[in-house]
Write a protein that holds these residues in place. Structure first.
Motif, PDB file in Angstrom:
ATOM      1  N   ASP A 101       2.502  -1.628  39.445  1.00 41.35           N
ATOM      2  CA  ASP A 101       2.494  -2.239  38.183  1.00 41.35           C
ATOM      3  C   ASP A 101       2.136  -1.006  36.916  1.00 41.35           C
ATOM      4  OD1 ASP A 101       4.120  -4.181  39.396  1.00 41.35           O
ATOM      5  OD2 ASP A 101       2.294  -5.069  39.931  1.00 41.35           O
ATOM      6  N   ARG A 102       0.799  -0.874  37.666  1.00 40.40           N
ATOM      7  CA  ARG A 102       0.074   0.207  36.081  1.00 40.40           C
ATOM      8  C   ARG A 102       0.416   0.738  35.699  1.00 40.40           C
ATOM      9  NH1 ARG A 102      -3.326   0.420  32.685  1.00 40.40           N
ATOM     10  NH2 ARG A 102      -5.510   0.151  32.387  1.00 40.40           N
ATOM     11  N   LEU A 103       1.431   1.884  36.784  1.00 37.64           N
ATOM     12  CA  LEU A 103       1.723   2.675  36.212  1.00 37.64           C
ATOM     13  C   LEU A 103       3.234   2.457  35.170  1.00 37.64           C
ATOM     14  CD1 LEU A 103       1.532   5.569  39.362  1.00 37.64           C
ATOM     15  CD2 LEU A 103       0.471   5.751  37.060  1.00 37.64           C
ATOM     16  N   LYS A 104       3.684   1.709  35.477  1.00 37.52           N
ATOM     17  CA  LYS A 104       4.692   1.020  34.895  1.00 37.52           C
ATOM     18  C   LYS A 104       4.278   0.538  33.605  1.00 37.52           C
ATOM     19  CE  LYS A 104       7.938  -0.142  38.478  1.00 37.52           C
ATOM     20  NZ  LYS A 104       9.405  -0.784  39.026  1.00 37.52           N
ATOM     21  N   GLU A 105       2.696  -0.225  33.737  1.00 42.05           N
ATOM     22  CA  GLU A 105       2.093  -0.581  31.716  1.00 42.05           C
ATOM     23  C   GLU A 105       2.421   0.656  31.310  1.00 42.05           C
ATOM     24  OE1 GLU A 105      -1.025  -2.641  32.735  1.00 42.05           O
ATOM     25  OE2 GLU A 105       0.312  -4.544  33.607  1.00 42.05           O
ATOM     26  N   ARG A 106       2.112   1.478  31.301  1.00 39.16           N
ATOM     27  CA  ARG A 106       1.209   2.721  31.125  1.00 39.16           C
ATOM     28  C   ARG A 106       2.687   4.201  30.710  1.00 39.16           C
ATOM     29  NH1 ARG A 106      -2.958   5.383  30.998  1.00 39.16           N
ATOM     30  NH2 ARG A 106      -2.011   7.403  29.926  1.00 39.16           N
ATOM     31  N   PHE A 163      -8.875   3.307  36.599  1.00 35.55           N
ATOM     32  CA  PHE A 163      -7.521   3.776  35.900  1.00 35.55           C
ATOM     33  C   PHE A 163      -7.795   4.285  35.876  1.00 35.55           C
ATOM     34  CE2 PHE A 163      -3.426   4.214  33.677  1.00 35.55           C
ATOM     35  CZ  PHE A 163      -3.374   3.974  35.298  1.00 35.55           C
ATOM     36  N   LYS A 164      -7.368   5.757  35.858  1.00 37.00           N
ATOM     37  CA  LYS A 164      -7.070   6.911  34.901  1.00 37.00           C
ATOM     38  C   LYS A 164      -6.123   8.383  34.961  1.00 37.00           C
ATOM     39  CE  LYS A 164     -10.309   9.119  31.716  1.00 37.00           C
ATOM     40  NZ  LYS A 164     -10.729   9.862  30.563  1.00 37.00           N
ATOM     41  N   ALA A 165      -5.559   8.228  34.178  1.00 32.90           N
ATOM     42  CA  ALA A 165      -3.936   9.320  33.918  1.00 32.90           C
ATOM     43  C   ALA A 165      -3.739   9.924  33.117  1.00 32.90           C
ATOM     44  CB  ALA A 165      -3.029   7.880  33.690  1.00 32.90           C
ATOM     45  N   PRO A 166      -2.899  11.151  32.895  1.00 35.57           N
ATOM     46  CA  PRO A 166      -3.083  11.968  32.381  1.00 35.57           C
ATOM     47  C   PRO A 166      -2.181  10.984  30.932  1.00 35.57           C
ATOM     48  CG  PRO A 166      -2.063  12.810  33.816  1.00 35.57           C
ATOM     49  CD  PRO A 166      -2.391  11.172  34.861  1.00 35.57           C
ATOM     50  N   PRO A 167      -2.808  11.801  29.246  1.00 34.62           N
ATOM     51  CA  PRO A 167      -1.728  10.549  27.737  1.00 34.62           C
ATOM     52  C   PRO A 167      -0.704  11.211  28.252  1.00 34.62           C
ATOM     53  CG  PRO A 167      -3.258  13.288  28.124  1.00 34.62           C
ATOM     54  CD  PRO A 167      -2.887  12.737  29.233  1.00 34.62           C
ATOM     55  N   ASP A 168       0.178  12.462  28.895  1.00 35.50           N
ATOM     56  CA  ASP A 168       1.947  12.121  29.465  1.00 35.50           C
ATOM     57  C   ASP A 168       1.749  11.724  30.238  1.00 35.50           C
ATOM     58  OD1 ASP A 168       0.592  13.876  30.446  1.00 35.50           O
ATOM     59  OD2 ASP A 168       2.191  15.576  29.851  1.00 35.50           O
ATOM     60  N   VAL A 169       1.710  10.853  31.244  1.00 33.93           N
ATOM     61  CA  VAL A 169       2.238  10.386  32.288  1.00 33.93           C
ATOM     62  C   VAL A 169       3.442   9.918  32.475  1.00 33.93           C
ATOM     63  CG1 VAL A 169       0.805   7.847  32.756  1.00 33.93           C
ATOM     64  CG2 VAL A 169       0.887   9.483  34.511  1.00 33.93           C
ATOM     65  N   ALA A 170       3.426   9.520  31.767  1.00 31.03           N
ATOM     66  CA  ALA A 170       5.068   8.426  31.411  1.00 31.03           C
ATOM     67  C   ALA A 170       6.146   9.338  31.192  1.00 31.03           C
ATOM     68  CB  ALA A 170       5.342   7.774  30.455  1.00 31.03           C
ATOM     69  N   GLU A 171       6.021  10.780  31.414  1.00 35.33           N
ATOM     70  CA  GLU A 171       7.124  11.981  30.823  1.00 35.33           C
ATOM     71  C   GLU A 171       6.629  12.823  31.999  1.00 35.33           C
ATOM     72  OE1 GLU A 171       5.998  14.262  27.508  1.00 35.33           O
ATOM     73  OE2 GLU A 171       5.373  12.753  25.947  1.00 35.33           O
ATOM     74  N   ARG A 172       6.338  12.387  33.323  1.00 32.74           N
ATOM     75  CA  ARG A 172       6.653  12.946  34.507  1.00 32.74           C
ATOM     76  C   ARG A 172       7.034  11.773  35.987  1.00 32.74           C
ATOM     77  NH1 ARG A 172       2.470  17.130  33.946  1.00 32.74           N
ATOM     78  NH2 ARG A 172       1.470  17.560  31.968  1.00 32.74           N
ATOM     79  N   LEU A 173       7.108  13.233  36.933  1.00 35.78           N
ATOM     80  CA  LEU A 173       7.578  12.167  37.922  1.00 35.78           C
ATOM     81  C   LEU A 173       6.119  12.132  38.990  1.00 35.78           C
ATOM     82  CD1 LEU A 173       8.606  11.393  41.007  1.00 35.78           C
ATOM     83  CD2 LEU A 173       8.946  14.091  41.240  1.00 35.78           C
ATOM     84  N   VAL A 174       5.580  10.933  39.430  1.00 37.14           N
ATOM     85  CA  VAL A 174       4.302   9.805  39.980  1.00 37.14           C
ATOM     86  C   VAL A 174       4.921  10.140  40.873  1.00 37.14           C
ATOM     87  CG1 VAL A 174       2.952   8.055  39.335  1.00 37.14           C
ATOM     88  CG2 VAL A 174       3.639   9.647  37.124  1.00 37.14           C
TER      89      VAL A 174
END
Length: 209
Positions: free
Chosen positions: A145-150, A116-127
């Motif tokens: 689930d994993r993205l919601k955890e972030r 799992f690797k995502a941009p540090p500000d992924v929570a602020e973006r539409l995924v």
């Protein structure tokens, strides 16, 4: 199925039919998946917010719309989800990419995470989560689930094919996440494959078994 959008554009349906054929080559399958990825990207981004900005054309100053806010994140579920990425990036070249590595345990059919690797500000973006086959939906559920955890709260799922069982399972876990797909097929077989489907998308894309 208010949260399910079936893309019935003639080009999408035509290309999907070509991909279903067992005689389609690996190269042809990969090219078609890339092309459908771009077409599906048009649909999933149809309602992105715009803001008016002022620019100078060669003739005059004017107000014109541009996308508002932070750029998208495309989140392919490895490995088959990568087949969508190039086509979508052709349309939205500034998008960020998150990689979600999941494989399906052949005995339990459950998703097992290995990367799992995502941009540090992924929570602020539409995924936009990318997974060609929404079959059992175990991988898609695990990815969201994993993205919601972030901290991600604005999520969408794009798939090529969906089974009714997969849609029910996915929306049982994430009822607020909309789904875009090119078709909803009949059912899953005893091995968790979509019928009539098109086989294993990853194997067909990479020429593996």
């Amino acid at each position: 199925m208010r949260q399910v959008h079936v893309v019935r554009h003639p080009l999408v349906q035509h290309k999907l039919s070509l991909m279903r054929s067992a005689e389609r080559s690996t190269q042809g399958f990969r090219r078609l998946l890339n092309e459908i990825g771009m077409l599906l990207a048009y649909e999933v981004t149809r309602d992105l917010p715009l803001e008016e900005v002022e620019i100078d054309t060669p003739l005059a100053r004017m107000k014109t719309p541009l996308l508002s806010g932070k750029k998208l994140v495309f989140a392919p579920i490895l490995r088959a989800g990568m087949g969508f990425v190039d086509g979508m990036l052709d349309l939205v070249p500034s998008a960020r990419i998150a990689h979600i590595g999941l494989y399906r345990d052949p005995k339990t059919l459950q998703a097992v995470e290995y990367y799992f690797k995502a941009p540090p500000d992924v929570a602020e973006r539409l995924v936009v989560v990318l997974d060609p086959m929404l079959a059992t939906a175990n991988s898609a559920v695990a990815a969201v689930d994993r993205l919601k955890e972030r901290g991600c709260r604005e999520l969408r799922l794009v798939c090529l094919l969906a089974a009714p069982e997969g849609i029910e399972r996915f929306h049982g876990a994430h009822p607020e996440v909309p789904v875009w797909t090119a078709a909803i097929d009949s059912h899953l077989d005893s091995h968790g494959y979509i019928v009539p489907g098109l086989g294993d998308a990853g194997d067909r894309m990479f020429g593996t078994r």
